[in-house]
Design an enzyme around this catalytic site. Structure first.
Site, PDB file in Angstrom:
ATOM      1  N   CYS A  27       0.917  -1.207   0.012  1.00 30.19           N
ATOM      2  CA  CYS A  27      -0.100   0.151   0.061  1.00 30.19           C
ATOM      3  C   CYS A  27       0.951   1.201  -0.249  1.00 30.19           C
ATOM      4  CB  CYS A  27      -0.819   0.072   1.273  1.00 30.19           C
ATOM      5  SG  CYS A  27      -2.193  -1.221   1.148  1.00 30.19           S
TER       6      CYS A  27
ATOM      7  N   ILE B   2       3.252   3.658  -5.175  1.00 30.87           N
ATOM      8  CA  ILE B   2       2.941   3.030  -6.424  1.00 30.87           C
ATOM      9  C   ILE B   2       1.621   2.453  -6.433  1.00 30.87           C
ATOM     10  CG2 ILE B   2       4.167   0.818  -6.274  1.00 30.87           C
ATOM     11  CD1 ILE B   2       4.318   3.250  -9.328  1.00 30.87           C
ATOM     12  N   ALA B   3       1.305   1.987  -5.144  1.00 30.62           N
ATOM     13  CA  ALA B   3      -0.065   1.194  -5.069  1.00 30.62           C
ATOM     14  C   ALA B   3      -1.141   2.140  -4.945  1.00 30.62           C
ATOM     15  CB  ALA B   3      -0.122   0.404  -3.828  1.00 30.62           C
ATOM     16  N   ARG B   4      -0.782   3.476  -4.565  1.00 31.61           N
ATOM     17  CA  ARG B   4      -1.825   4.526  -4.533  1.00 31.61           C
ATOM     18  C   ARG B   4      -2.027   5.068  -6.217  1.00 31.61           C
ATOM     19  NH1 ARG B   4      -3.377   7.346  -0.343  1.00 31.61           N
ATOM     20  NH2 ARG B   4      -3.522   9.111  -1.663  1.00 31.61           N
ATOM     21  N   ARG B   5      -1.040   5.125  -6.783  1.00 33.23           N
ATOM     22  CA  ARG B   5      -1.036   5.386  -8.130  1.00 33.23           C
ATOM     23  C   ARG B   5      -2.219   4.447  -8.983  1.00 33.23           C
ATOM     24  NH1 ARG B   5       3.893   7.336 -11.342  1.00 33.23           N
ATOM     25  NH2 ARG B   5       2.279   7.537 -12.944  1.00 33.23           N
TER      26      ARG B   5
ATOM     27  N   ARG C   7       1.803  -5.323   5.202  1.00 32.74           N
ATOM     28  CA  ARG C   7       2.264  -5.809   6.575  1.00 32.74           C
ATOM     29  C   ARG C   7       1.870  -4.977   7.510  1.00 32.74           C
ATOM     30  NH1 ARG C   7       8.547  -5.985   6.109  1.00 32.74           N
ATOM     31  NH2 ARG C   7       8.116  -4.076   5.262  1.00 32.74           N
TER      32      ARG C   7
ATOM     33  N   HIS D 121       8.994  -9.208  -4.739  1.00 42.04           N
ATOM     34  CA  HIS D 121       8.450  -9.453  -5.809  1.00 42.04           C
ATOM     35  C   HIS D 121       8.182 -10.779  -6.506  1.00 42.04           C
ATOM     36  CE1 HIS D 121       8.673  -4.952  -7.513  1.00 42.04           C
ATOM     37  NE2 HIS D 121       8.067  -4.966  -6.334  1.00 42.04           N
TER      38      HIS D 121
ATOM     39  N   LYS E 141       7.655  -3.094 -11.635  1.00 37.01           N
ATOM     40  CA  LYS E 141       8.786  -3.088 -11.919  1.00 37.01           C
ATOM     41  C   LYS E 141       9.684  -3.100 -10.946  1.00 37.01           C
ATOM     42  CE  LYS E 141       9.934   1.131 -11.600  1.00 37.01           C
ATOM     43  NZ  LYS E 141      11.236   1.574 -10.554  1.00 37.01           N
TER      44      LYS E 141
ATOM     45  N   ASP F  45      16.162   0.221  -9.853  1.00 39.76           N
ATOM     46  CA  ASP F  45      14.855   1.187  -9.575  1.00 39.76           C
ATOM     47  C   ASP F  45      14.585   2.172 -10.649  1.00 39.76           C
ATOM     48  OD1 ASP F  45      13.082   2.245  -7.688  1.00 39.76           O
ATOM     49  OD2 ASP F  45      14.001   4.071  -8.076  1.00 39.76           O
TER      50      ASP F  45
END
Length: 320
Positions: A9, A12-15, A34, A74, A92, A172
């Site tokens: 969360c 990037i999860a928000r996006r 977690r 991942h 990614k 990254d």
């Protein structure tokens, strides 16, 4: 309706969740992190039931999961989700090495489920518009790619400085440039690298790559500033994809005959809605692999990163 489960969360999860609001026939139905308090706050904003245990989310009726956790988890999480019959869209890099990725792809084949690396640029309207324009008014085969980005604003306590978290700029930031080079030039044949290490991770890397279709010059860094445009060179002209090219909205095509064509294609939503829509269409079509971000494409990207890391001597503690 594609029912999505969110694993992680963070930003990037928000996006991704913001993007789902712009995707027809998609809904966020399950959330795990977690930190349960963080998951609760995420679900209050974007919806979905919060699961205290990841295994419970994976046993739920979600069709697909989006993995938005740190790099090091991942591959493990993808294999876990595929093994219980969930389609997986993984942020990614899809794994930290080709060896790890191969374990994920083997699980996808074994369980007959769709797996795709969430590499967003090729799904943006500008990128598709550029491909279409070049098909109609070509400049010839692209034989050179120059791309990179360096960001000196990474805080000293950020996980990108931590080798145990597979930190460094290559995985990254550099993975985006690796995508662009592979997408236009094909498989990797030879990699040369110069760079600097800091605390066991790559603080800056300059990478020259020979591909099947040409040469790439790529760079990435965590302690210098560098622009985020990209250049594609061909016999009949060159293309500049303007900053920030991995969220592409504007490109200029410079033809050898003197013409200049400007392409603009603003994005809607967060930009991640395009890859989510593509992934949903693949599920509905019964596909097990994206024709745009193929498994071979992801392998080639990590082949490049593996070689660059080896050339710099970057070995993470868990790889020893």
């Amino acid at each position: 309706m594609i029912r999505w489960g969110m694993i992680g969360c963070g930003n990037i999860a928000r996006r991704f969740a913001q993007g789902l609001e712009h995707v027809a026939d998609a809904t966020l139905t399950a959330v795990w992190n977690r930190n349960t308090d963080k998951a609760d706050a995420f679900a209050r904003e974007f919806g979905g039931a919060v699961y205290a245990e990841l295994e419970a989310l994976l046993r739920s009726d979600v069709d697909a999961v989006y993995i938005a956790t740190p790099h090091t988890s991942h591959a493990r999480l993808a294999v876990q989700a595929l093994a219980v019959g969930k389609h997986v869209l993984c942020e990614k890099p899809a794994a930290i090495s080709v060896a790890e990725l191969d374990s994920v792809l083997a699980a996808a084949r074994e369980h007959g489920k769709l797996f795709m690396e969430a590499m967003k640029p090729p799904f943006y309207p500008l990128y598709r518009k550029l491909r279409d324009h070049l098909a109609a008014d070509p400049i010839g085969p692209v034989g050179f790619v120059r791309a990179g980005f360096a960001n000196p604003g990474v805080p000293a306590d950020h996980m990108l400085w931590r080798p145990e978290m597979a930190g460094g700029s290559l995985l990254d930031i550099g993975i985006y440039s690796a995508f662009l080079a592979v997408d236009w030039l094909g498989p990797v044949q030879e990699v040369q690298v110069l760079g600097r290490l800091h605390g066991g991770v790559d603080a800056f890397a300059s990478v020259n790559v020979r591909h099947e279709g040409g040469i790439a010059q790529l760079y990435c860094g965590l302690d210098l500033a560098g622009s985020g445009d990209a250049l594609l060179g061909a016999p009949g002209g060159h293309i500049v994809i303007h900053e920030k090219w991995w969220n592409p909205v504007r490109a200029t095509i410079h033809y050898a005959d003197g013409r200049k064509v400007e392409l603009d294609a603003p994005m809607i939503g967060s930009g991640l809605n395009y890859e989510a829509a593509h992934f949903g269409a693949l599920i509905e079509g019964g596909m097990l692999e994206s024709p745009i971000v193929t498994h071979a494409h992801s392998r080639s990207m990590l082949t490049l990163i593996d070689a660059a890391r080896a050339g710099l001597g970057v070995v993470y503690p868990f790889e020893v």
